[in-house]
Design a protein around this motif. Structure first.
Motif, PDB file in Angstrom:
ATOM      1  N   ARG A 140       0.879  -1.137   0.060  1.00  0.00           N
ATOM      2  CA  ARG A 140       0.048  -0.073   0.119  1.00  0.00           C
ATOM      3  C   ARG A 140       0.699   1.384   0.050  1.00  0.00           C
ATOM      4  NH1 ARG A 140      -3.347  -0.474   5.219  1.00  0.00           N
ATOM      5  NH2 ARG A 140      -1.184  -1.306   5.790  1.00  0.00           N
ATOM      6  N   SER A 165     -15.097   3.199   3.888  1.00  0.00           N
ATOM      7  CA  SER A 165     -14.644   4.069   2.755  1.00  0.00           C
ATOM      8  C   SER A 165     -15.871   4.110   2.000  1.00  0.00           C
ATOM      9  CB  SER A 165     -13.518   3.678   2.026  1.00  0.00           C
ATOM     10  OG  SER A 165     -12.273   3.618   3.002  1.00  0.00           O
ATOM     11  N   SER A 316      -8.498   3.550  -3.661  1.00  0.00           N
ATOM     12  CA  SER A 316      -8.102   4.327  -2.631  1.00  0.00           C
ATOM     13  C   SER A 316      -9.054   4.240  -1.364  1.00  0.00           C
ATOM     14  CB  SER A 316      -7.574   5.760  -2.961  1.00  0.00           C
ATOM     15  OG  SER A 316      -6.776   5.878  -4.060  1.00  0.00           O
ATOM     16  N   GLY A 317      -8.723   4.217  -0.292  1.00  0.00           N
ATOM     17  CA  GLY A 317      -9.614   4.301   0.809  1.00  0.00           C
ATOM     18  C   GLY A 317      -8.914   4.652   2.190  1.00  0.00           C
ATOM     19  N   ASP A 319      -8.071   3.076   5.440  1.00  0.00           N
ATOM     20  CA  ASP A 319      -7.596   1.879   6.144  1.00  0.00           C
ATOM     21  C   ASP A 319      -7.345   2.381   7.813  1.00  0.00           C
ATOM     22  OD1 ASP A 319      -7.182   1.745   3.395  1.00  0.00           O
ATOM     23  OD2 ASP A 319      -5.556  -0.192   3.949  1.00  0.00           O
ATOM     24  N   ALA A 347      -4.998  -4.516   2.008  1.00  0.00           N
ATOM     25  CA  ALA A 347      -6.115  -3.672   2.435  1.00  0.00           C
ATOM     26  C   ALA A 347      -6.025  -4.036   4.014  1.00  0.00           C
ATOM     27  CB  ALA A 347      -7.297  -3.975   1.788  1.00  0.00           C
ATOM     28  N   SER A 351     -11.098  -0.090   4.711  1.00  0.00           N
ATOM     29  CA  SER A 351     -11.077   0.344   3.229  1.00  0.00           C
ATOM     30  C   SER A 351     -12.296  -0.567   2.566  1.00  0.00           C
ATOM     31  CB  SER A 351      -9.795  -0.344   2.455  1.00  0.00           C
ATOM     32  OG  SER A 351      -9.728  -1.968   3.015  1.00  0.00           O
ATOM     33  N   ALA A 354     -14.551   1.019  -0.766  1.00  0.00           N
ATOM     34  CA  ALA A 354     -13.419   1.751  -1.601  1.00  0.00           C
ATOM     35  C   ALA A 354     -14.051   1.533  -3.030  1.00  0.00           C
ATOM     36  CB  ALA A 354     -12.391   1.676  -1.522  1.00  0.00           C
TER      37      ALA A 354
END
Length: 420
Positions: A140, A165, A316-317, A319, A347, A351, A354
């Motif tokens: 990540r 997310s 993208s999120g 976490d 992840a 997340s 997302a």
């Protein structure tokens, strides 16, 4: 002055991830062969809406679905008939005032569907799960630069107050996982006052004081006093510029929260007696009370992700192990079914929900590159493969039928739901 090796490595790593995220670089040489194709999208019409009892907001946390049958198992499952598909795509709507409705839909042109949706859930039993959401070395990328966090595509990622997310799919709509708001039977406790946070630069507004240093009455200033005023004016202006610069440097992105006006969940996610929830329909749409000004991500359909360069997806999120930061990742899809994409994108919890996207050319491969949202990241699953349990991180793909449903939720007009 030469920077330290760790600093140089960090800067190089940041440059690489930004290049990948913004340019959609691929390790293959057939990028121009990958483009948006015209896919027939069905038409979804509302047949009728009925008022339901007030929803229950009693679920604490959602427990992930049981073991999913693998690709071989899915191939043996019959495709749902039109009536069953209409049942799965009918939906519940929960409003901010606590009311709830159920809407039955009619699906037209079902014979044209290229990705017919099918349930792939097997009974979970009492199997133990291994939490392996990060596979081997953590791949990540934590985006810390405030200018990149607040620019597209990272700016389209949002955070839910329930801890998940999501992604903006219109100025007022967020697509996320259904399990972030509903456990298959009842709604999560946090859904009752659900909010969505968008990352924006924090700025302090300063009130203006009196302008100038004028003397009262008709008193005339001497040349010495005028010179002194000019010097004071220059000094204050220099200090003001310095303060503005320091303030800009210290500004950090913060969440700007907006209440959710209504939440829509497909019936396919609702748990039926004697069965587990189906990961195939783990998605939901949230309508915000206030529109957002940043760019949103358009919906798209990719029937076979492995056909695109490297079969690579991006998302993208937020976490949980990187609080307040956007976490970006990309990876190749290893296996896929009509409704799910199996991969090893690293992840962590938070997340889920997302938006999963790819980068394609429009106009038959001759137009501009565009990011298209093709799925929603669901989370970690155990999948049955050749009689054995195998770990995957799973994303729900947007099929033509799901595209029509989500677009219908956003626009309320089937004529606006033609795939561009």
């Amino acid at each position: 002055m030469t920077g330290s090796p760790s600093l140089l490595f960090s800067l190089t790593e940041l440059a690489v991830v930004i290049s990948l995220a913004y340019s959609g670089a691929s390790i293959t040489n057939n990028q121009d062969d990958c483009h948006l194709t015209h896919i027939k999208v069905p038409v979804i019409l509302d047949q009728g809406t009925v008022r339901l009892q007030s929803p229950e907001f009693t679920a604490d946390n959602f427990s992930e679905p049981g073991v999913l049958c693998g690709i071989e198992c899915q191939r043996k499952l019959p495709k749902p008939r039109p009536a069953e598909l209409e049942r799965l795509l009918s939906y519940e709507t929960v409003y901010e005032n606590g009311t709830r409705t159920f809407t039955k839909i009619k699906l037209e042109e079902t014979a044209e569907l290229k990705n017919a949706s099918s349930s792939i859930v097997c009974q979970a039993g009492h199997l133990k799960r291994r939490k392996r959401q990060v596979y081997g070395m953590d791949g990540r990328f934590v985006i810390t630069d405030k200018h990149f966090i607040t620019k597209y595509p990272f700016s389209a990622s949002v955070k839910l107050s329930t801890g998940c997310s999501g992604i903006l799919v219109s100025p007022k709509h967020v697509l996320t996982s259904a399990h972030c708001v509903h456990d298959g039977q009842v709604y999560l406790k946090g859904t009752k006052r659900l909010r969505v946070g968008v990352m924006k630069l924090h700025s302090k507004r300063r009130g203006g004081g009196q302008r100038g240093d004028r003397r009262r009455g008709s008193e005339v200033a001497t040349e010495g006093e005028l010179l002194h005023r000019e010097r004071e004016h220059r000094r204050k202006r220099k200090n003001r510029i310095r303060r503005d610069t320091d303030s800009d440097r210290s500004r950090q992105p913060v969440f700007r929260w907006t209440r959710v006006k209504r939440t829509q969940v497909p019936t396919g996610w609702m748990r039926r007696a004697g069965r587990e929830v189906s990961a195939d329909y783990d998605y939901a749409l949230l309508e915000l009370k206030r529109p957002q000004k940043m760019k949103f991500m358009e919906l798209g359909i990719v029937p076979v992700v492995k056909d695109i360069p490297a079969g690579r997806i991006h998302f993208s999120g937020f976490d949980n192990d990187q609080l307040g930061k956007v976490v970006y990742r990309f990876c190749s899809v290893l296996e896929e079914s009509n409704d799910l994409m199996y991969q090893y994108c690293d992840a962590q919890k938070g997340s889920s929900g997302a938006g999963v996207y790819v980068r394609l050319r429009d106009q038959g491969g001759k137009g501009k590159w565009k990011r298209k949202l093709i799925g929603v990241f669901s989370g970690h699953q155990l999948v049955e493969v050749d009689g054995m349990e195998k770990d995957y991180n799973v994303a729900v793909r947007i099929t033509p039928a799901k595209y029509a449903q989500i677009c219908h939720w956003i626009n309320g007009d089937a004529s606006q739901c033609k795939l561009s």
